[in-house]
Design a protein around this motif. Structure first.
Motif, PDB file in Angstrom:
ATOM      1  N   UNK A   7       0.793  -1.027  -0.102  1.00 59.72           N
ATOM      2  CA  UNK A   7      -0.182  -0.017   0.116  1.00 59.72           C
ATOM      3  C   UNK A   7       0.831   1.223  -0.061  1.00 59.72           C
ATOM      4  N   UNK A   8       0.687   2.159  -0.891  1.00 62.96           N
ATOM      5  CA  UNK A   8       1.326   3.205  -1.009  1.00 62.96           C
ATOM      6  C   UNK A   8       1.135   4.156   0.226  1.00 62.96           C
ATOM      7  N   UNK A   9       2.134   4.752   0.964  1.00 64.01           N
ATOM      8  CA  UNK A   9       1.761   5.618   1.912  1.00 64.01           C
ATOM      9  C   UNK A   9       1.182   6.889   1.744  1.00 64.01           C
ATOM     10  N   UNK A  10       0.046   7.290   2.335  1.00 59.25           N
ATOM     11  CA  UNK A  10      -0.815   8.399   2.007  1.00 59.25           C
ATOM     12  C   UNK A  10      -0.744   9.396   2.931  1.00 59.25           C
ATOM     13  N   UNK A  11       0.174   8.821   4.086  1.00 58.80           N
ATOM     14  CA  UNK A  11       0.336  10.304   5.203  1.00 58.80           C
ATOM     15  C   UNK A  11      -0.644  10.024   6.425  1.00 58.80           C
ATOM     16  N   UNK A  12      -1.563   9.348   6.268  1.00 58.25           N
ATOM     17  CA  UNK A  12      -2.635   9.080   7.321  1.00 58.25           C
ATOM     18  C   UNK A  12      -2.746   7.910   8.111  1.00 58.25           C
ATOM     19  N   UNK A  13      -1.552   7.081   7.867  1.00 60.55           N
ATOM     20  CA  UNK A  13      -1.310   5.763   8.703  1.00 60.55           C
ATOM     21  C   UNK A  13       0.188   5.799   9.307  1.00 60.55           C
ATOM     22  N   UNK A  14       0.575   4.582  10.069  1.00 61.16           N
ATOM     23  CA  UNK A  14       1.903   4.857  10.542  1.00 61.16           C
ATOM     24  C   UNK A  14       2.816   4.832   9.497  1.00 61.16           C
ATOM     25  N   UNK A  67       2.785   7.824  -6.523  1.00 58.88           N
ATOM     26  CA  UNK A  67       3.742   8.742  -7.495  1.00 58.88           C
ATOM     27  C   UNK A  67       4.646   9.591  -6.530  1.00 58.88           C
ATOM     28  N   UNK A  68       4.003  10.276  -5.371  1.00 60.01           N
ATOM     29  CA  UNK A  68       4.954  10.849  -4.391  1.00 60.01           C
ATOM     30  C   UNK A  68       5.848  10.169  -3.704  1.00 60.01           C
ATOM     31  N   UNK A  69       5.434   8.960  -3.368  1.00 52.76           N
ATOM     32  CA  UNK A  69       6.397   8.040  -2.570  1.00 52.76           C
ATOM     33  C   UNK A  69       7.513   7.603  -3.592  1.00 52.76           C
ATOM     34  N   UNK A  70       7.103   7.345  -4.768  1.00 53.50           N
ATOM     35  CA  UNK A  70       8.280   6.806  -5.675  1.00 53.50           C
ATOM     36  C   UNK A  70       9.216   7.964  -6.285  1.00 53.50           C
ATOM     37  N   UNK A  71       8.779   9.149  -5.981  1.00 52.53           N
ATOM     38  CA  UNK A  71       9.510  10.355  -6.180  1.00 52.53           C
ATOM     39  C   UNK A  71      10.636  10.734  -5.107  1.00 52.53           C
ATOM     40  N   UNK A  72      10.357   9.747  -3.899  1.00 49.97           N
ATOM     41  CA  UNK A  72      11.332  10.309  -2.835  1.00 49.97           C
ATOM     42  C   UNK A  72      10.674  11.117  -1.751  1.00 49.97           C
ATOM     43  N   UNK A  75       6.134  10.945   3.359  1.00 51.90           N
ATOM     44  CA  UNK A  75       4.772  11.000   3.637  1.00 51.90           C
ATOM     45  C   UNK A  75       4.895  11.421   5.124  1.00 51.90           C
ATOM     46  N   UNK A  76       3.533  11.935   5.529  1.00 51.09           N
ATOM     47  CA  UNK A  76       3.365  12.194   6.922  1.00 51.09           C
ATOM     48  C   UNK A  76       3.003  10.958   7.562  1.00 51.09           C
ATOM     49  N   UNK A  77       3.028  11.130   8.769  1.00 50.46           N
ATOM     50  CA  UNK A  77       2.472   9.597   9.722  1.00 50.46           C
ATOM     51  C   UNK A  77       1.780   9.982  10.712  1.00 50.46           C
ATOM     52  N   UNK A  78       0.992   9.183  11.477  1.00 52.19           N
ATOM     53  CA  UNK A  78       0.494   9.079  12.639  1.00 52.19           C
ATOM     54  C   UNK A  78       0.375   8.215  13.254  1.00 52.19           C
ATOM     55  N   UNK A  79       0.317   8.289  14.590  1.00 48.78           N
ATOM     56  CA  UNK A  79       0.393   7.115  15.753  1.00 48.78           C
ATOM     57  C   UNK A  79      -0.884   6.672  15.797  1.00 48.78           C
ATOM     58  N   UNK A  80      -1.125   5.568  16.836  1.00 54.76           N
ATOM     59  CA  UNK A  80      -2.168   5.000  16.923  1.00 54.76           C
ATOM     60  C   UNK A  80      -3.604   5.764  17.333  1.00 54.76           C
ATOM     61  N   UNK A  81      -3.134   6.872  18.180  1.00 52.62           N
ATOM     62  CA  UNK A  81      -4.109   7.953  18.594  1.00 52.62           C
ATOM     63  C   UNK A  81      -4.689   9.144  17.447  1.00 52.62           C
ATOM     64  N   UNK A  82      -3.924   9.055  16.393  1.00 56.64           N
ATOM     65  CA  UNK A  82      -4.036   9.694  15.406  1.00 56.64           C
ATOM     66  C   UNK A  82      -3.161  11.071  15.422  1.00 56.64           C
TER      67      UNK A  82
END
Length: 157
Positions: A7-14, A67-72, A75-82
């Motif tokens: 799964x590509x990283x959307x920035x809304x997960x870990x 596309x963004x992740x492949x460009x290097x 991504x942002x990231x969030x913990x279990x609490x969001x």
């Protein structure tokens, strides 16, 4: 998500798990697959790799994130609490059908708001190189974001 499914990283997960080299290889293989889909399905185009394929348009959030992740681009990231734990792009559905919204987010005090124009301009350039239309807007609280959509010929009707 099933074990072993990319799964590509959307920035809304870990933050993407696994050793950096392994993740980079997974992203590279997924992006090469995406470009192969373009070559096989955009057969009437002069440059099949220069425009999103129908599959990408139907999976726009995933495709833009890849596309963004492949460009290097990080991504942002969030913990279990969001709570945000990393500064980078966040990709989600846009306000209009068929569009994608890209934001530059980070933890409080990270400076993401000061970085967003330059970072999003870089994201727009990368997406434009791949045939997406990415327009920079200013939203609530004067925060900038990109609205991304396929070129006019590829938009769903």
């Amino acid at each position: 998500m099933a074990v072993g499914t990319f799964e590509a990283a959307t920035g809304d997960g870990p933050a993407p798990a696994g050793p950096d080299g392994r993740r980079a290889a997974e992203v590279r293989v997924a992006f090469e697959g995406l470009m192969q889909i373009r070559r096989l399905t955009n057969t009437e185009a002069d440059d099949p790799g220069a425009a999103p394929a129908a599959w990408e348009v139907n999976q726009a959030v995933r495709s833009v994130a890849l596309a963004l992740e492949a460009a290097g681009i990080a991504p942002s990231a969030v913990d279990e609490a969001g709570a945000r734990t990393a500064t980078g792009y966040r990709v989600g559905p846009g306000e209009r059908p068929g569009t994608v919204r890209v934001e530059w987010l980070g933890p409080p005090g990270s400076g993401a708001a000061q970085e967003e124009q330059e970072a999003l301009t870089g994201c727009a350039a990368e997406l434009g190189r791949l045939g997406w239309t990415a327009l920079l807007y200013r939203g609530p609280r004067r925060r900038r974001f990109l609205e991304v959509e396929p070129p006019a010929a590829g938009r769903p009707r």
